[in-house]
Design an enzyme around this catalytic site. Sequence first.
Site, PDB file in Angstrom:
ATOM      1  N   TYR A   1       0.876  -1.173   0.000  1.00 60.07           N
ATOM      2  CA  TYR A   1       0.000   0.000   0.000  1.00 60.07           C
ATOM      3  C   TYR A   1       0.909   1.218   0.000  1.00 60.07           C
ATOM      4  CZ  TYR A   1      -3.457   3.431   1.545  1.00 60.07           C
ATOM      5  OH  TYR A   1      -4.259   4.544   1.641  1.00 60.07           O
TER       6      TYR A   1
ATOM      7  N   ASP B   1      -2.026  -1.353  -4.050  1.00 60.71           N
ATOM      8  CA  ASP B   1      -2.433   0.017  -4.358  1.00 60.71           C
ATOM      9  C   ASP B   1      -1.158   0.857  -4.445  1.00 60.71           C
ATOM     10  OD1 ASP B   1      -3.356   2.588  -4.485  1.00 60.71           O
ATOM     11  OD2 ASP B   1      -4.691   2.440  -2.752  1.00 60.71           O
TER      12      ASP B   1
ATOM     13  N   HIS C   1     -12.276   1.054  -4.409  1.00 64.67           N
ATOM     14  CA  HIS C   1     -11.433   0.280  -5.326  1.00 64.67           C
ATOM     15  C   HIS C   1     -12.134  -1.030  -5.682  1.00 64.67           C
ATOM     16  CE1 HIS C   1      -7.461   2.396  -4.375  1.00 64.67           C
ATOM     17  NE2 HIS C   1      -8.248   2.814  -3.397  1.00 64.67           N
TER      18      HIS C   1
END
Length: 260
Positions: free
Chosen positions: A104, A145, A246
């Site tokens: 992330y 991500d 998302h």
Amino acid sequence: MKIASWNVNSVRQRQDLILDWLKRTAPDVLMMQEIKCETAQFPAEIFREAGYECAVVGQKSYNGVATLVRGAFETTSDHLPGFENPAARYVEVRTQGVTLGNLYLPNGNSGGEDGYATKLAFFEALAHRAQSFLHADTDFVLAGDYNVCPTPEDCAPGALGPDDALVRPESRAAWRRLVWLGLTDALRAVQPTGTAYTFWDYQAGAWQRDSGLRIDHALLSPRIAERLLDAHPDKEERAMERPSDHVPLIVTLKDPVPAA
């Protein structure tokens, strides 16, 4: 082998959605970001009942990553080597002969230039991690991500300003450095052009207007890239009730050829 990455934006708020998706999609691995809970509060038993063991690096209220795996695996790191920030942003496992880095990456829009420097520092550490795997001849996937739109095509017109950290030239250069190590952007290997958004903001009717971003990615090492069958975002998940902003990115690999 089916591998998925999904920023779930709070695992406890979305656990029913996630369980339903796991049942329908049956990935071998699901790498989740923004679980937004401490490790002890992660609903591991619920996922265990669904057939998945968990590697979790949590943090109160923010960040956090967790990887669900069907079958045997080992956790190889609970942080990104070389990245000194204590936020819970990386967990790494090895299963079926593949090392899977679940990441992330910092957004970079908060905290001024120091916040943006943290984003670039993560990219730098990730590039070093990838280089170390390549030197060791390790098969790997780095997915999650990334908080970067690699090209203008990955950002809907007007969705972001030119100074946004997701599209700044330095962010895109850091992404290209990773790819130029010899890694393959799984989605663009399958769909070289066209929109394939993975994120739609909750604000301003972004979903209804299809004003999205492609910021969730999977980078494959060379031998893994040779096994690539498909990669696509599961766009329908954004239309669910109380969804994450998302959607899952699903990567399907051929089974490895047995050694002679």
